[in-house]
Write a protein that holds these residues in place. Structure first.
Motif, PDB file in Angstrom:
ATOM      1  N   UNK A 130      82.758  33.064  24.976  1.00  0.00           N
ATOM      2  CA  UNK A 130      82.392  31.666  25.148  1.00  0.00           C
ATOM      3  C   UNK A 130      83.338  30.997  26.141  1.00  0.00           C
ATOM      4  N   UNK A 131      82.844  29.966  26.795  1.00  0.00           N
ATOM      5  CA  UNK A 131      83.635  29.303  27.820  1.00  0.00           C
ATOM      6  C   UNK A 131      84.202  27.964  27.378  1.00  0.00           C
ATOM      7  N   UNK A 182      70.915  37.732  19.242  1.00  0.00           N
ATOM      8  CA  UNK A 182      72.117  38.102  19.979  1.00  0.00           C
ATOM      9  C   UNK A 182      71.780  39.167  21.025  1.00  0.00           C
ATOM     10  N   UNK A 183      70.848  40.055  20.685  1.00  0.00           N
ATOM     11  CA  UNK A 183      70.395  41.032  21.666  1.00  0.00           C
ATOM     12  C   UNK A 183      69.748  40.366  22.869  1.00  0.00           C
ATOM     13  N   UNK A 189      72.811  38.144  29.709  1.00  0.00           N
ATOM     14  CA  UNK A 189      74.117  38.418  30.294  1.00  0.00           C
ATOM     15  C   UNK A 189      74.048  39.635  31.213  1.00  0.00           C
ATOM     16  N   UNK A 190      73.266  40.628  30.831  1.00  0.00           N
ATOM     17  CA  UNK A 190      73.133  41.828  31.653  1.00  0.00           C
ATOM     18  C   UNK A 190      72.306  41.552  32.898  1.00  0.00           C
ATOM     19  N   UNK A 191      71.291  40.715  32.771  1.00  0.00           N
ATOM     20  CA  UNK A 191      70.529  40.277  33.946  1.00  0.00           C
ATOM     21  C   UNK A 191      71.458  39.677  34.994  1.00  0.00           C
ATOM     22  N   UNK A 192      72.479  38.975  34.528  1.00  0.00           N
ATOM     23  CA  UNK A 192      73.413  38.300  35.427  1.00  0.00           C
ATOM     24  C   UNK A 192      74.485  39.225  36.002  1.00  0.00           C
ATOM     25  N   UNK A 211      76.168  29.498  23.809  1.00  0.00           N
ATOM     26  CA  UNK A 211      75.936  30.369  24.955  1.00  0.00           C
ATOM     27  C   UNK A 211      74.971  29.766  25.971  1.00  0.00           C
ATOM     28  N   UNK A 212      74.873  28.457  25.998  1.00  0.00           N
ATOM     29  CA  UNK A 212      73.971  27.808  26.943  1.00  0.00           C
ATOM     30  C   UNK A 212      74.439  27.981  28.387  1.00  0.00           C
TER      31      UNK A 212
END
Length: 289
Positions: A130-131, A182-183, A189-192, A211-212
């Motif tokens: 998380x950021x 979550x998957x 995230x993997x797309x990115x 996670x927005x």
């Protein structure tokens, strides 16, 4: 009509993101024998196990290969997260339907457990850090630790993909990834952050759990040849008083202007949990066209 559809999709996404009831605990009843144990006339199965670099998480992988000869360009291939549960939803009738078209190799990426999910392990593996410092960088609900998506992606790309595809004729231009909740976050995230997949299927991603920022990161994409399908249930639309955290309407339009292959599929009346099976079945059909 198109504008109305886009607006409806945006509203449904926002409700999904902000619905606190959308992420209830899944059924954890131990699983019985799967189609991999029973055998199939249309697919042959092999299994193997791997573990994380720190030996704290243990994985079981099921690779299902069509009994039908591969096309000239090789089999399409689909990697499915939460492999224990996704495999348990597969039956011989479904495999027959897939086999009658252009069947894909199916790789169920699960955990070495008799349970449908390894909740602790998947929480770590499927979520990015998380950021927002106020939320903590890795703590999730129910005392679980997240933030391991980069580590898990390395395992997926460096060990699981090569071992699963070894000695198989695979069309690498038709490599897909599916995940739910979550998957679904891990798929985004993997797309990115990966170039190993050509098609991404993100079902009910748990954006509202901090996670927005993944949506913001998609906005920064300037060129990505992969396709991304967001699969969203809509049973939360009856919930009143849910304030949207972000306005996705201009983002959807911007993604289209950027030429990104992103689409959204709405599933009227389906809850977060029900989206697991529905999105899984549609993805299996999609990759085997």
């Amino acid at each position: 009509m198109v504008g109305f559809y886009r607006k409806a999709v945006v509203i449904l996404l926002l409700m999904l993101v902000n619905s606190p009831s959308a992420f209830s605990r899944p059924d954890m009843t131990p699983l019985g024998p799967s189609i991999a144990d029973q055998g199939s006339s249309f697919y042959r199965f092999k299994t193997y196990k791997v573990e994380s670099a720190d030996t704290q998480r243990h994985y079981k992988i099921w690779v299902a290969v069509p009994n039908k000869p591969a096309p000239a360009q090789g089999y399409p291939i689909l990697y499915l997260l939460d492999g224990n549960s996704s495999l348990s939803r597969l039956n011989e009738s479904q495999l027959q339907g897939i086999s009658e078209k252009n069947p894909a190799v199916l790789v169920f990426v699960g955990y070495d457990t008799p349970l449908p999910f390894d909740l602790k392990a998947r929480s770590f593996d499927y979520t990015p850090i998380k950021r927002d410092a106020s939320e903590g960088s890795s703590m999730l609900g129910r005392g679980r630790i997240g933030g391991g998506s980069t580590i898990f992606r390395s395992l997926l790309e460096q060990k699981i993909i090569p071992q699963s595809e070894a000695a198989l004729p695979i069309n690498q231009a038709q490599r897909s990834l599916w995940g739910h909740s979550f998957g679904g976050l891990f798929v985004l995230d993997t797309y990115l952050h990966s170039t190993r997949f050509s098609h991404y299927f993100s079902a009910s991603p748990s954006l509202g759990q901090g996670f927005q920022f993944l949506v913001d990161d998609i906005q920064e994409q300037t060129k990505n040849p992969a396709t991304l399908k967001l699969m969203v249930g809509s049973s939360q639309q009856a919930r009143a008083g849910v304030a949207p955290a972000i306005d996705l309407l201009p983002r959807v339009a911007q993604w289209q202007k950027q030429g990104l292959g992103i689409s959204v599929v709405n599933y009227p009346g389906l809850s977060h949990g029900a989206m697991f099976g529905a999105s899984l079945q549609d993805t299996l059909k999609d990759v085997s066209q």
